[in-house]
Design an enzyme around this catalytic site. Structure first.
Site, PDB file in Angstrom:
ATOM      1  N   GLY A 298       0.836  -1.064   0.067  1.00  0.00           N
ATOM      2  CA  GLY A 298       0.110   0.016  -0.009  1.00  0.00           C
ATOM      3  C   GLY A 298       0.836   1.225   0.041  1.00  0.00           C
ATOM      4  O   GLY A 298       1.872   1.193   0.530  1.00  0.00           O
ATOM      5  N   GLY A 301       1.689   2.524  -5.449  1.00  0.00           N
ATOM      6  CA  GLY A 301       2.628   3.158  -6.548  1.00  0.00           C
ATOM      7  C   GLY A 301       3.820   2.234  -7.101  1.00  0.00           C
ATOM      8  O   GLY A 301       4.043   2.231  -8.259  1.00  0.00           O
ATOM      9  N   LYS A 302       4.596   1.915  -6.104  1.00  0.00           N
ATOM     10  CA  LYS A 302       5.714   1.029  -6.620  1.00  0.00           C
ATOM     11  C   LYS A 302       5.039  -0.373  -6.962  1.00  0.00           C
ATOM     12  O   LYS A 302       5.955  -0.905  -8.115  1.00  0.00           O
ATOM     13  CB  LYS A 302       6.664   0.787  -5.366  1.00  0.00           C
ATOM     14  N   GLU A 321      -0.898  -6.776   1.496  1.00  0.00           N
ATOM     15  CA  GLU A 321      -1.296  -5.321   1.986  1.00  0.00           C
ATOM     16  C   GLU A 321      -1.915  -5.774   3.169  1.00  0.00           C
ATOM     17  O   GLU A 321      -3.134  -6.153   3.067  1.00  0.00           O
ATOM     18  CB  GLU A 321      -1.573  -4.085   1.174  1.00  0.00           C
ATOM     19  N   CYS A 418      11.025   5.186   3.505  1.00  0.00           N
ATOM     20  CA  CYS A 418      11.079   6.624   3.387  1.00  0.00           C
ATOM     21  C   CYS A 418      11.329   7.477   4.679  1.00  0.00           C
ATOM     22  O   CYS A 418      10.723   8.227   5.112  1.00  0.00           O
ATOM     23  CB  CYS A 418       9.640   7.184   2.924  1.00  0.00           C
TER      24      CYS A 418
END
Length: 499
Positions: A298, A301-302, A321, A418
């Site tokens: 989730g 995008g990747k 996810e 991130c």
């Protein structure tokens, strides 16, 4: 009369079931005796988003576009609403210190609805070209219509006190009360002290500690919108981004337009996010029939980028996810990619444990503090604490360990966060590798250098013991994405658990 005396009704009540400014002024809000007051739409949208962030832990970057669309704001007003929202959220720590000084009370004694209006006004007074009288009057009207006239009198008194001095005078006054150099830097840069120290340590690990202020400044600048063109399904257009072959800058205007026009084959995605997915795909030659897994997929995008690449190479991709709402986002992201990608909804640790030795490449985009995306989610800096790091690290270790167990011999895991926090990045990798004789760390910097379309500055100083790579907002114009590439060997796993 002082702000303290005028603002009794704006205090946060000790017992929410008792009477406070909001309950005692319901008649005024519903059109009783009070005069009709209007609030400029852009300010109203910004305020509503700030309230949702404060009350419901909402993320502004997810909520604001929908609020702008629902309000039907013009492009000019949409720009104003965006600046007011993000600017207020970024510098909340500084603004709270100024509000507390001007009101002569702690901010936790001020009704949250009033406090958000004050923050919004202070940003206009001290960091924008909005006329002082407009910022004050609109904010007073905003409080009068949402909380009540008693609270609006307090708001008026506090804001007029703040408006009497210049931004520089307020900055100097607040910094003078700081107890340390880090506290002064925290006030000046709008970052909590603990985050400043974590970022300093991460930069020091690269021998680049002198870049700290540039990094803090980059966190406070709105990032350019970057788009991804899914390989084999869309082509990037000018202006191109410097590193990822799939990345290009939004041509301006609403980025949803090119996304909708493409049917989802063009998406909004940070270039750093694209780079780490591309690095996993290019870490070794792809053999037809490989099996890939996005373990913590989730919002997708990747996953979509990996799915497009997998489609080009006759690779089977699965995704997992644990959160159902985020799993739905993954499925939505995959709709633009022909073919089937099964999306599981399990705890990643448990899912990987049932698939031992099955996958050739696994992406572990681990849950993290998100300190690398503070420019996109400015409110996160005020929500997170060192306790979040301590809670997340064991989960990150478990997910990476489980992913390695799910690799076939020769398979590769991309461990991604991130966040540049050393405990979430090299700390996790080192802890896992300490117990694994069957895993080798690859040179992620070399892979990213090969992936990049132009020279990319990936610091090596201080990383001799690690092949990991760290991207930075101030150096690369990306989120602060961390990447480690780990390869399963044929050697037996002689982990401490087995011993």
């Amino acid at each position: 009369m002082s702000p303290s005396e005028q603002g009794r009704s704006a205090r946060r009540p000790a017992n929410r079931s008792g009477g406070d400014a909001r309950s005692s002024n319901r008649g005024e809000r519903s059109g009783g005796r009070g005069p009709s007051r209007t609030v400029q739409p852009a300010r109203r949208v910004a305020y509503d988003v700030l309230r949702a962030v404060s009350d419901s832990d909402a993320y502004a970057n997810l909520l604001l576009p929908a609020a702008i669309a629902e309000a039907g704001l013009s492009p000019q007003d949409a720009g104003l609403a965006t600046e007011l929202t993000y600017g207020t959220l970024r510098r909340r720590g500084l603004y709270d210190a100024i509000i507390a000084a001007a009101a002569d009370r702690a901010t936790d004694e001020i009704d949250p609805a009033v406090l958000d209006a004050l923050r919004l006004a202070v940003h206009q007074l001290l960091a924008t070209r909005v006329a002082s009288h407009a910022a004050v009057n609109e904010s007073v009207n905003l409080v009068a219509t949402t909380v009540g006239r008693g609270a609006s009198s307090f708001t008026n008194a506090v804001l007029r006190r703040i408006a009497r001095d210049t931004p520089g005078e307020w900055q100097e006054r607040i910094e003078r009360d700081a107890r340390s150099d880090d506290e002064r830097l925290a006030l000046r840069s709008a970052h909590p002290v603990w985050i400043i120290r974590a970022l300093r340590r991460a930069l020091a690990a690269e021998g680049r500690v002198d870049e700290l202020e540039a990094l803090l400044e980059a966190d406070n600048v709105s990032p350019e919108v970057t788009l991804v063109a899914l390989p084999g399904l869309a082509e990037p257009v000018e202006p191109r981004r410097p590193y990822a072959a799939t990345a290009f800058a939004s041509p301006g205007g609403d980025p949803r337009r090119p996304v909708e026009a493409s049917g989802g084959t063009v998406r909004v995605q940070d270039e750093g996010s694209q780079l780490v997915a591309l690095a996993l795909a290019e870490a070794a030659p792809i053999r037809p029939g490989e099996r890939w897994l996005d373990l913590c997929a989730g919002p997708g995008g990747k996953t979509a980028l990996l799915a497009a690449i997998a489609r080009q190479h006759d690779v089977v991709l699965e995704a997992n996810e644990v959160v159902p709402t985020r799993a739905r986002l993954v499925r939505n992201a995959l709709r633009a990619v022909p073919g089937e990608v099964v999306v599981h909804e399990q705890d990643g640790r448990e899912f990987a444990a049932t698939r031992a030795g099955e996958f050739d490449r696994i992406l572990v985009d681990a849950p993290c503090t998100g300190l690398g995306a503070l420019r996109r989610r400015p409110e996160a800096r005020w929500r997170k604490s060192p306790a979040d790091v301590a809670e997340l690290v064991p989960l990150q270790v478990d997910l990476l360990t489980a992913a390695l167990d799910a690799l076939a011999p020769g398979g590769i895991v991309a461990y991604v966060t991130c966040s540049p926090h050393l405990a979430e990045t090299v700390g996790v990798v080192q802890e896992v590798l300490r117990d694994r004789a069957d895993v080798t760390e690859l040179d992620a910097r070399a892979v990213l250098t090969d992936v990049a379309q132009s020279p990319i500055d990936l610091a090596e100083a201080g990383r001799a013991e690690s092949g990991s790579a760290q991207l930075w907002p101030h150096r690369h114009g990306t989120d602060a994405m961390f990447l480690a590439l780990l390869q399963r060997t044929d050697a037996p796993n002689t982990s401490a658990k087995e011993e």
